[in-house]
Scaffold this motif. Structure first.
Motif, mmCIF file in Angstrom:
data_model
loop_
_atom_site.group_PDB
_atom_site.id
_atom_site.type_symbol
_atom_site.label_atom_id
_atom_site.label_comp_id
_atom_site.label_asym_id
_atom_site.label_seq_id
_atom_site.Cartn_x
_atom_site.Cartn_y
_atom_site.Cartn_z
ATOM 1 N N GLY A 44 -2.032 -4.871 -53.134
ATOM 2 C CA GLY A 44 -1.331 -5.456 -54.153
ATOM 3 C C GLY A 44 -2.064 -6.954 -55.005
ATOM 4 N N ASN A 45 -1.495 -7.644 -55.903
ATOM 5 C CA ASN A 45 -2.354 -8.589 -56.328
ATOM 6 C C ASN A 45 -0.945 -9.738 -56.646
ATOM 7 N N GLY A 46 -0.963 -11.197 -55.935
ATOM 8 C CA GLY A 46 -0.416 -11.300 -55.690
ATOM 9 C C GLY A 46 0.747 -11.278 -55.028
ATOM 10 N N SER A 115 2.821 -4.332 -63.378
ATOM 11 C CA SER A 115 2.696 -4.099 -64.552
ATOM 12 C C SER A 115 2.191 -2.460 -64.587
ATOM 13 N N GLY A 116 0.977 -1.925 -63.501
ATOM 14 C CA GLY A 116 0.597 -0.885 -63.462
ATOM 15 C C GLY A 116 -0.375 -1.080 -63.990
ATOM 16 N N ARG A 117 -0.906 -2.267 -64.185
ATOM 17 C CA ARG A 117 -1.983 -1.964 -65.086
ATOM 18 C C ARG A 117 -3.460 -2.686 -64.640
ATOM 19 N N PRO A 142 6.640 2.633 -66.963
ATOM 20 C CA PRO A 142 6.039 4.021 -67.614
ATOM 21 C C PRO A 142 6.347 3.535 -68.804
ATOM 22 N N PRO A 143 4.401 4.408 -69.261
ATOM 23 C CA PRO A 143 3.658 5.112 -68.209
ATOM 24 C C PRO A 143 2.525 3.661 -68.538
ATOM 25 N N ASN A 144 2.322 3.834 -67.298
ATOM 26 C CA ASN A 144 1.098 2.885 -66.783
ATOM 27 C C ASN A 144 -0.173 3.593 -66.432
ATOM 28 N N ALA A 153 4.747 8.081 -58.784
ATOM 29 C CA ALA A 153 5.109 6.559 -58.707
ATOM 30 C C ALA A 153 6.598 6.953 -58.613
ATOM 31 N N VAL A 154 6.909 5.410 -57.627
ATOM 32 C CA VAL A 154 8.116 5.028 -58.896
ATOM 33 C C VAL A 154 8.415 4.094 -59.802
#
Length: 194
Positions: A44-46, A115-117, A142-144, A153-154
């Motif tokens: 993950g990030n951050g 964000s999923g982005r 969602p959507p992402n 995905a959750v």
């Protein structure tokens, strides 16, 4: 303001309660795969990196029950690889390149993103799919792009803070389901003599 945050958290917890069947299934699948010699890779990030690393620590250490350690790697924790790959290939490749190196069929890749982005996580998911690894994502609404690429995905509703808070709840529920699937008994509590 604080009451609004509490209301949002309460609403998100109701959403999480609706994910218990999925998390129970993930826990069983993770237990089967790790007990058979597979490993979990996470990134993950951050703040999401912190949650991913929390997950790997629970598997290598323990969550609620004493049991043997299982193989789990937080890809963002290897700073030498992360910075070398970022320098040589760009930040979008920092996780995908590690997934290509480490992931095998039978492994599980868990990616967390509010964000999923995040392009680096989307590319990691694609690398996991190519490697034959099961890819699970915990994201925001969602959507992402990450949820679209993952096997499952959750996608948690809410603001960034609520999503991160629910990701920790999801991580702990996954760990509880994992240990339950292993059928590891709870430790006995010492009884005090009166």
């Amino acid at each position: 303001m604080i009451d609004d945050r509490i209301d949002e958290i309460a609403s998100a917890l109701t959403f999480v309660r609706g994910q218990t069947d999925l998390l129970t299934r993930w826990g069983r699948e993770l237990a089967d795969r790790l007990a058979a010699g597979g490993r979990l890779l996470a990134a993950g990030n951050g703040g999401s990196a912190a949650e991913a690393q929390h997950l790997t620590a629970e598997l290598v250490g323990r969550f609620d029950r004493d049991r043997r350690p299982f193989s789990a790697l937080a890809l963002h924790a290897d700073t030498s690889s992360l910075t070398a790959i970022g320098n040589d290939y760009g930040y979008a490749e920092v996780f995908a390149r590690q997934v290509e190196a480490h992931a095998r069929p039978g492994d599980v890749l868990v990616l967390l993103s509010t964000s999923g982005r995040s392009e680096n996580l989307r590319r990691a998911a694609l690398a996991g799919v190519r490697a034959g690894t099961t890819v699970w994502a915990m994201t925001g609404p969602p959507p992402n792009p990450l949820a679209t690429v993952a096997d499952e995905a959750v996608c948690v509703p809410g603001c960034t803070a609520t999503i991160q808070e629910m990701h920790l709840v999801l991580v702990h529920l996954l760990c509880a389901a994992f240990e339950q699937a292993l059928a590891v008994p709870l430790p006995r509590r010492a009884v005090r003599a009166s």
